[in-house]
Motif scaffolding. Structure first.
Motif, PDB file in Angstrom:
ATOM      1  N   ARG A   5       0.486  -1.390   0.371  1.00 21.43           N
ATOM      2  CA  ARG A   5       0.033  -0.065   0.113  1.00 21.43           C
ATOM      3  C   ARG A   5       1.064   1.320   0.269  1.00 21.43           C
ATOM      4  O   ARG A   5       1.805   1.059  -0.095  1.00 21.43           O
ATOM      5  N   ARG A   8      -0.605   7.119   1.717  1.00 15.85           N
ATOM      6  CA  ARG A   8      -1.938   7.142   2.573  1.00 15.85           C
ATOM      7  C   ARG A   8      -3.110   6.131   2.655  1.00 15.85           C
ATOM      8  O   ARG A   8      -4.033   6.599   2.471  1.00 15.85           O
ATOM      9  N   ARG A  10      -4.647   4.220   0.065  1.00  8.57           N
ATOM     10  CA  ARG A  10      -5.164   5.080  -1.026  1.00  8.57           C
ATOM     11  C   ARG A  10      -5.342   3.822  -1.925  1.00  8.57           C
ATOM     12  O   ARG A  10      -5.877   4.074  -2.890  1.00  8.57           O
ATOM     13  N   THR A  11      -4.122   2.664  -2.039  1.00 15.65           N
ATOM     14  CA  THR A  11      -4.230   1.965  -3.174  1.00 15.65           C
ATOM     15  C   THR A  11      -3.427   0.422  -2.255  1.00 15.65           C
ATOM     16  O   THR A  11      -3.076   0.943  -1.783  1.00 15.65           O
ATOM     17  N   ASP A 129     -16.868   9.829  -6.006  1.00 19.17           N
ATOM     18  CA  ASP A 129     -16.387   8.538  -5.329  1.00 19.17           C
ATOM     19  C   ASP A 129     -16.691   7.524  -5.255  1.00 19.17           C
ATOM     20  O   ASP A 129     -17.764   7.276  -5.722  1.00 19.17           O
ATOM     21  N   HIS A 148      -8.402   1.436  -6.357  1.00 19.93           N
ATOM     22  CA  HIS A 148      -8.097   2.452  -6.102  1.00 19.93           C
ATOM     23  C   HIS A 148      -9.110   3.692  -5.643  1.00 19.93           C
ATOM     24  O   HIS A 148      -9.931   3.055  -5.694  1.00 19.93           O
ATOM     25  N   GLY A 149      -8.874   3.783  -4.228  1.00 20.11           N
ATOM     26  CA  GLY A 149     -10.302   4.506  -4.003  1.00 20.11           C
ATOM     27  C   GLY A 149     -10.058   5.949  -3.839  1.00 20.11           C
ATOM     28  O   GLY A 149      -8.596   6.741  -3.991  1.00 20.11           O
ATOM     29  N   TYR A 150     -10.625   6.410  -4.443  1.00 20.19           N
ATOM     30  CA  TYR A 150     -11.493   7.983  -4.966  1.00 20.19           C
ATOM     31  C   TYR A 150     -12.494   8.354  -3.939  1.00 20.19           C
ATOM     32  O   TYR A 150     -13.651   7.834  -4.045  1.00 20.19           O
ATOM     33  N   HIS A 154     -14.855   5.684   0.089  1.00 13.39           N
ATOM     34  CA  HIS A 154     -14.271   4.535  -0.777  1.00 13.39           C
ATOM     35  C   HIS A 154     -12.282   4.353  -0.770  1.00 13.39           C
ATOM     36  O   HIS A 154     -11.418   3.793  -0.758  1.00 13.39           O
ATOM     37  N   GLU A 155     -11.617   5.598  -0.439  1.00 14.70           N
ATOM     38  CA  GLU A 155     -10.156   5.622   0.106  1.00 14.70           C
ATOM     39  C   GLU A 155     -10.052   4.657   1.855  1.00 14.70           C
ATOM     40  O   GLU A 155      -9.355   4.167   1.697  1.00 14.70           O
ATOM     41  N   GLU A 159      -8.487   0.862   2.728  1.00 16.41           N
ATOM     42  CA  GLU A 159      -7.653   1.206   4.411  1.00 16.41           C
ATOM     43  C   GLU A 159      -8.054  -0.482   4.878  1.00 16.41           C
ATOM     44  O   GLU A 159      -7.259  -0.870   5.854  1.00 16.41           O
TER      45      GLU A 159
END
Length: 166
Positions: A5, A8, A10-11, A129, A148-150, A154-155, A159
């Motif tokens: 990851r 952050r 986010r991935t 989102d 991948h969270g946007y 979704h971020e 996590e």
């Protein structure tokens, strides 16, 4: 299973050795998705996009036998009193302008999850989102899922997946 990851979170990339390993990953995703979740699924033909949606549906209490590739129907809605899942395949669309012809707005109007295969066909209409899932074929049975969270909701999914898999 190891996961990688970014700082952050986010991935998150998760290797899957065999189709049977989808069950726990799908359960983790079903537990993490918000009530209104949007999942954009990318991958080559045969990568397992529909197979993954079946596994998530099963984890959410939906009958996975009812989940079939929506290649010709384009949009399938699966629902129980507790969960609604929209499964769409945009492969046959030219672009986002075609969405009104398939009842896309109506399909997304009610709360629930939307899983979209071939999202690049409707890139202009994708919500900000969302969760993008790239499925890479590593071998005939192995795949790598990259999430991948946007947007905040979704971020948080990414996590949670990274924490459960890390």
């Amino acid at each position: 299973m190891p996961s990688m990851r970014d700082a952050r979170m986010r991935t998150c990339s998760i290797p899957i050795a065999a189709e049977a390993d989808l069950t726990p990953l799908a359960a983790d995703l079903a537990a993490a998705l918000p009530a209104r979740g949007f999942v954009a699924l990318s991958g080559d033909l045969g990568a397992g996009k529909t197979t993954f949606v079946k596994a998530v549906a099963a984890a959410a209490g939906l009958d996975p036998a009812e989940v079939v590739s929506p290649t010709f129907g384009l949009v399938h809605v699966h629902a129980t009193p507790r969960r609604r899942l929209v499964h769409a395949d945009m492969y046959r669309l030219t672009d986002a302008a075609d969405l009104h012809e398939i009842g896309w707005e109506d399909a997304l109007a009610a709360p629930g999850w939307a899983f979209v295969e071939w999202p690049e066909r409707i890139a202009a209409a994708l919500p900000a989102d969302r969760l993008d899932v790239e499925i890479r074929i590593d071998s005939p049975s192995a795949r790598t899922f990259t999430f991948h969270g946007y947007g905040p909701a979704h971020e948080a999914v990414v996590e949670r997946l990274a924490a459960r898999r890390g």
